[in-house]
Design an enzyme around this catalytic site. Structure first.
Site, PDB file in Angstrom:
ATOM      1  CE  LYS A   9      -4.237  -1.760   1.411  1.00 19.17           C
ATOM      2  NZ  LYS A   9      -5.722  -1.148   1.544  1.00 19.17           N
ATOM      3  CD  GLN A  50       4.812   3.980   6.040  1.00 23.50           C
ATOM      4  OE1 GLN A  50       4.665   4.850   5.061  1.00 23.50           O
ATOM      5  NE2 GLN A  50       4.536   4.559   7.389  1.00 23.50           N
ATOM      6  CG  ASN A  57       6.457   1.738   9.816  1.00 21.14           C
ATOM      7  OD1 ASN A  57       6.018   1.878   8.830  1.00 21.14           O
ATOM      8  ND2 ASN A  57       6.271   2.737  10.863  1.00 21.14           N
ATOM      9  CE1 TYR A 115       0.874  14.355  14.287  1.00 25.39           C
ATOM     10  CE2 TYR A 115       1.562  13.819  11.852  1.00 25.39           C
ATOM     11  CZ  TYR A 115       1.116  13.528  13.285  1.00 25.39           C
ATOM     12  OH  TYR A 115       0.553  12.268  13.345  1.00 25.39           O
ATOM     13  CE1 TYR A 116       4.134  13.246   8.256  1.00 25.04           C
ATOM     14  CE2 TYR A 116       2.528  15.292   8.330  1.00 25.04           C
ATOM     15  CZ  TYR A 116       2.763  13.697   8.032  1.00 25.04           C
ATOM     16  OH  TYR A 116       1.905  12.967   7.773  1.00 25.04           O
ATOM     17  CG  HIS A 162       2.345  15.613   4.827  1.00 31.18           C
ATOM     18  ND1 HIS A 162       1.417  14.762   4.863  1.00 31.18           N
ATOM     19  CD2 HIS A 162       3.414  14.970   4.908  1.00 31.18           C
ATOM     20  CE1 HIS A 162       2.016  13.490   4.923  1.00 31.18           C
ATOM     21  NE2 HIS A 162       3.111  13.683   4.789  1.00 31.18           N
ATOM     22  CG  ASP A 177      -5.119  24.636  10.712  1.00 23.02           C
ATOM     23  OD1 ASP A 177      -5.561  23.582  10.292  1.00 23.02           O
ATOM     24  OD2 ASP A 177      -4.364  25.418  10.297  1.00 23.02           O
ATOM     25  CG  HIS A 206      -7.206  26.259   6.379  1.00 22.53           C
ATOM     26  ND1 HIS A 206      -7.718  25.339   5.451  1.00 22.53           N
ATOM     27  CD2 HIS A 206      -6.322  25.241   7.001  1.00 22.53           C
ATOM     28  CE1 HIS A 206      -6.856  24.201   5.253  1.00 22.53           C
ATOM     29  NE2 HIS A 206      -6.191  24.165   6.449  1.00 22.53           N
ATOM     30  CD  GLU A 257     -24.696  26.686  38.536  1.00 19.63           C
ATOM     31  OE1 GLU A 257     -25.557  27.757  39.287  1.00 19.63           O
ATOM     32  OE2 GLU A 257     -24.885  25.889  38.359  1.00 19.63           O
TER      33      GLU A 257
END
Lengths: 735, 735
Positions: A121, A131, A134, A261-262, A418, A438, A469, A667
């Site tokens: 895949k 992949q 890994n 993130y990457y 990405h 976002d 966005h 409250e």
């Protein structure tokens, strides 16, 4: 920038272990200084490895995708070997060395028999995993385990592992998978580091060189793309390998093209392999390379977080990823070993994890002896592009009481495969709360039920689209029509960044490529009026054709009130057919008749308002994500759209205000109404824009912007309502 | 039950202060034992009161509703006076006594001039506030402040305050507002306590008696209702006043008819006035009254919380209210003073707040000296109704790793005007996570933008309706047709409660009044299979007419996967026209063809599944709250409905399973698939039901239930597939 103090470099010699954990490092740890966090880490690792030893060696025939049994077991194996290596060095207990040996014996039997992984895949399918990525992870960690037991093994044993397992493994990842190995991409950084680490462990100069400089470039794969739609090769690139990654992955400010993130994920191979090179090939001066770019990258990464240390989810990013991630722990530990920057100790203190080596030990020891200094996250512009000339990410910060406000302004390049199509978009944070979000990626990483944990179809059809966005959408069409090949050629243009006055911070950028006949410029101001913080967003749009302009506000949680009378639809219709609009339910519309449109919402016990300059004919649309989502993959968050129909030039002027608080226990509400009374556009032409914001019971405050001349020393003057306003630089204000 | 140790009773004498804070209490505090929490509280109070003193006395003309300026200022005033009284007693600094005096001087001027509050939105409008309820709050706190400076004042000053302010104030709340004062209701408890507290402070026996025994009952208001739709008077009640509240408000187990959200609020006047009576009228033995019911009520309140101490939001309840509330702090502090129960110290430790008196001091001191014992929240049945004969609330608890699982089964009476129409409904919690939610109330308390903070229209049209709860809906009509007058006459019937085996806990209840020709019985089991916790829900329905049966699962967050093929609708239709269905979007339908219907969802990084026994013709409907909600008042949570069409008798059998976990930082999923392989109904008639649950890779486990005979000692036997199954009691299992 901190100077390179090279804690472990001098005298590290060449006896094993000498990659990351070193013989000298062991000696340092054994001096016995107090380091409670390190001791806890060692204890935890022992428990995990002891459990693996008790369970016995399990090396299953590869079969599953990420999240599946065989995938997770092979991951567990390299992690166990890695930990066992360190424990063996720290305790001298041979059972840990034997565990690694027994495990390698299984792999040395299995690996040569393996065909390509049955899943097929990935654009680069592995053997043990689905992949090559890994597969490279496995080798980076296993190389370190091997280094730790190198001297425990006989020469014959080493010869077998190296010739039957490691060398073929490295060749498969590189020569047999040039698409994987020779890219400039985080996948390839792992691949390069994998070859480099095993090469250093084996003292195989050929492998080390392949890791550092890549394979010869072939042009034949020029237009191939990966699973995420990114190009494998860029035109004209002549380099590959680890140095090419360092040269290309980061901007001069340490910004990583795909976003934090990457970057978080990519930092491990950069830092781990760099440290091993630092130890074994000090002559490369790897941490000084490109003006110390690797340490700058760690700084940049830490800066791209909200108050809790969670990364801003720009581009493809699963929300919730934070500096707690293991890869950031290793980056911070190694950066501390190299730089000694005491602010990194504060990051480590949030992480409450350290590496099982002398770097983690030093962090734990110095934390324990009180050397930490508070992290200073300031307003910052991180330039994008290898040469810093492809736009930037601007982060403006201030405080509201004890909470950090962060305004993240994205005027970067596309962000490779990405990237999202959101030029000049922003997101806004109060503490951990996303005030205007976002969306992040449409993906549940490793959650098998959701498309095997891969990117969902809605990532492309919704999350990447412009309407997902907080930025301008023209005629319901995404920037660059949502086409990667076009977007990848362009970037937004930084115009002005001046955050020197904490009460009047200004960032301006423009975009001239996203649409063929529409240009837009956005000025984001973080200002203090009457001791309260406000974001002012001036978005000016220019075209000589009529267009529909949409400006969304992704407020996400609970609608409280609007100044516009909304007529709601039951059931809702769907807002459009493509470019993300097909995923939006049209809940309600308000025809704007006042000069101001105001929306108040409730989130995480905070109350927010946005007040927008409006004109007759404008509409406010209330929408909800979730249409055409047959697998219910999307979050069903709400947004408001400020729509201007059939305009050529247009001005969007919005004031965003984090004003209120509530507690469900007491409250008691605090300041739950917007304090904005009136917004007025006083003057606007190509050169200048002048507007005022008036708070309830206060005098109006006037803001002056020069729209073109970004010289901070230029003097400007414009006559408004008979008064001559004068200022210096692109933006100023007058009480 | 802990014995009454009456810490402050003996020798409290009659010198002021002698209501809650007493002269002897001051002496005890002054002995100087360490009590850090108390010291912090005193410091905080000083800062607040000093700020009020610096600001000057502000007593505005009454004008606003709750949340508005004058409302909040008058609230601040009584709180400041209350704190200033305690600080004066603790420090002897006269500026605090003068502050109260100055404030009272303003009120004594203003009050006699006041007409009824201009808002007139309450069934009992006040003068200072929009409702008498807040007026009573004012008097309960001001009475304590007055008690604290009683001896600081001259006799003349006291005569003025008492004759011009307190006495008319008390008369207004009682004689002039019998609808408010003479009910059995939390409002009236505040009213009774207000008169009682000022009566005790003034030594006015007439007021004290009015507080204790109410006004003479008038029949003429028999059918009047309050703002929430509750009756002012129940037919035939002959008593009013504080004793009538205690007699009627709680069941013998301390359960409060309206549920914990309102009990929390009501506990303050009960406990505060009771303590003052305990001090000044020990002969009433108030804490021993009804077998110590007030202390039982505090225990019951603490038991109706999830792991974090947040109340289960049954009936009208705003979510998020918890034991952190001030009213629970005072209840816990006073209960500790009376009972000495060391588990209450653990509650106080979560609260991190104490009262500014000897009770708070004792809690802080004993916490500091390590006397706290862990709170033991066990499975418990809290009977409802004054005599314990009007149904019950069953709470079944167990643990999953470190997290508490709580299954809340509601087979109570209606819960007065705040009751919801949800007979035999349940909600389910893992730690702080609502696995299957009770929607709670549709209301933002004190948030002015949302209908002035009052109950929203959708509270009646959605939140109270049956479909908003996890229970049976017949023909899309709510229980009792959603009519309060019918519902208030009835209650569900407890059948069986046996939680003695932590691995096999069983609670059974039935409902025969909610529908004229449909009876249903529900058995909820919390069982452990293969060391994992499961909830099993057996709902049997009986009718001799054809009906449509809906069983909703309010799973709320993210749909992951379903075993049923869903055909989704774009845009969705609306599920119905009334009884709450008008608020539901119909997202998708699945026609069930298998013998099991399974749904998996994701919430707060947990993964849950429900597996239901199904038969051909059943449907699974996916729905979302939010239709016909023009002001966007509702949360847009998701639910699934298991629908059986055109049936007379029916069996719903569902297994709910908290199986999985995920971390967005490690991105590692754990056990994200349901382990239920098969559910089989082996036998079912009026007398017995036998079914089996089989986990993947395991043998089926058989469960046997007797449906009628609830004698725990009865022996049962039934032949299933040739095998004779025998057991004792209503429920059993066989591996």
């Amino acid at each position: 920038m901190f100077i390179l103090i090279g804690l472990w470099q001098i005298g590290s010699g060449q006896s094993h272990p000498n990659l990351v954990l070193t013989a000298d490092g062991i000696a340092e740890i054994n001096k016995g200084a107090k380091a409670p966090l390190f001791e806890a880490e060692l204890e935890k690792a022992k428990q995990l490895v002891n459990a693996s030893i008790a369970e016995g060696i399990i090396v299953p025939i590869p079969k599953d995708l990420g999240g599946g049994y065989t995938h997770e077991q092979h991951k567990r194996n390299y992690n166990s070997m890695y930990m066992a290596g360190a424990i063996y060095q720290l305790t001298n207990e041979s059972k840990y060395a034997d565990f690694i040996k027994d495990m390698l014996d299984e792999y040395v039997e299995l690996y040569p028999t393996l065909p390509i992984h049955p899943t097929k895949k990935s654009y680069s399918t592995g053997k043990i995993f689905w992949q090559c990525l890994n597969e490279a992870n496995w080798l980076v960690y296993t190389a370190q385990a091997y280094d730790c037991i190198y001297e425990y093994l006989s020469e014959e044993e080493r010869a077998i592992y190296e010739s039957k397992l490691f060398k073929p493994f490295a060749d498969f990842l590189s020569i047999e998978n040039p698409k994987f190995f020779n890219r400039v991409h985080n996948h390839s950084t792992w691949g390069n580091a994998a070859l480099g680490m095993i090469g250093l462990a084996m003292d195989d100069e050929e492998l080390i060189n392949r890791a550092l400089y890549g394979l010869p470039i072939s042009e034949k794969n020029d237009l191939a793309k990966d699973n995420d739609g990114g190009f494998i090769y860029e035109k004209g690139r002549a380099q590959a390998g680890f140095f090419a990654q360092i040269d290309n992955a980061f901007s001069p400010d340490g910004y990583y093209e795909e976003g934090p993130y990457y970057q978080r994920y990519a930092m491990t191979p950069f830092m781990v392999f760099a440290l091993a090179l630092h130890h074994k090939k000090p002559e490369l001066k790897i941490f000084e390379y490109r003006d110390g770019i690797l340490l700058k990258a760690v700084d940049a990464l830490i800066n791209q977080t909200d108050q809790s240390g969670t990364f801003f989810p720009i581009n493809d990013a699963q929300k919730g990823m934070s500096i707690q991630a293991k890869s950031v722990v290793s980056a911070v530990n190694i950066a501390y070993a190299v730089s000694g920057n005491p602010q990194l100790l504060s990051v480590a203190n949030i992480q409450q994890q350290v590496l099982l080596d002398q770097n983690g030990f030093a962090v734990a020891r110095d934390l324990n002896s009180g050397k930490a200094q508070a992290i200073q996250k300031k307003s910052i512009e991180l330039r994008d592009g290898k040469n810093g000339d492809k736009g930037a990410l601007g982060i403006i910060r201030t405080k509201k009481n004890e909470e950090e406000l962060a305004l993240v302004f994205k005027y970067t390049s596309q962000g490779l495969g990405h990237g999202h199509y959101d030029k000049l978009s922003y997101s806004f944070y109060q503490g951990e709360t996303e005030v205007l979000q976002d969306y992040g990626a449409a993906r549940w990483v490793n959650i098998d039920q959701k498309a095997g944990g891969r990117y969902l179809p809605e990532n492309k059809t919704w999350a990447k689209q412009t309407i997902a966005h907080n930025t301008l959408v023209v005629d319901q069409i995404s920037h660059f029509k949502g086409k990667y090949d076009l977007a990848n050629e362009a970037h937004s243009e930084p115009v002005y960044f001046d955050c020197s006055d904490p009460k009047f911070q200004v960032v301006i950028a423009k975009e001239e490529n996203a649409y063929s006949d529409v240009d837009f410029q956005r000025s984001l101001l973080m200002v203090e009026i009457n001791s309260k913080p406000f974001v002012i967003d001036l978005l000016t749009v220019r075209s000589d054709q009529d267009h529909q302009y949409d400006l969304p506000f992704h407020f996400q949680e609970h609608f409280m009130q609007s100044s516009v009378e909304l007529s709601s639809q039951n059931p809702p219709t769907i807002l459009g057919e493509k470019h993300g609009y097909q995923h939006l339910y049209h809940l309600a519309t308000g025809q704007i008749e006042d000069e101001m449109m105001q929306l108040t919402w409730f989130k995480n016990n905070h109350v927010y308002s946005v007040s927008c300059l409006a004109e007759e004919g404008d509409e406010m649309i209330l929408a909800r994500i979730g249409a055409n989502d047959p697998q219910f993959n999307l979050r069903t968050d709400d947004l408001a759209i400020h729509r201007k129909k059939s305009k050529q030039n247009a001005v969007f002027l919005s004031v965003i205000e984090p004003h209120g608080d509530y507690s469900p226990v007491t409250e008691l509400p605090q300041d739950i109404y917007s304090s904005v009374e009136k917004i007025e556009l006083k003057f606007h032409d190509e050169e200048y824009t002048v507007f005022s914001v008036q708070l309830k019971g206060e005098k109006a405050q006037t803001f002056m912007l020069a729209n073109k001349d970004n010289n901070p020393d230029s003097k400007h003057s414009v006559k408004v309502e008979g008064e001559k306003l004068q200022w210096t630089g692109m933006a100023a204000y007058q009480k």
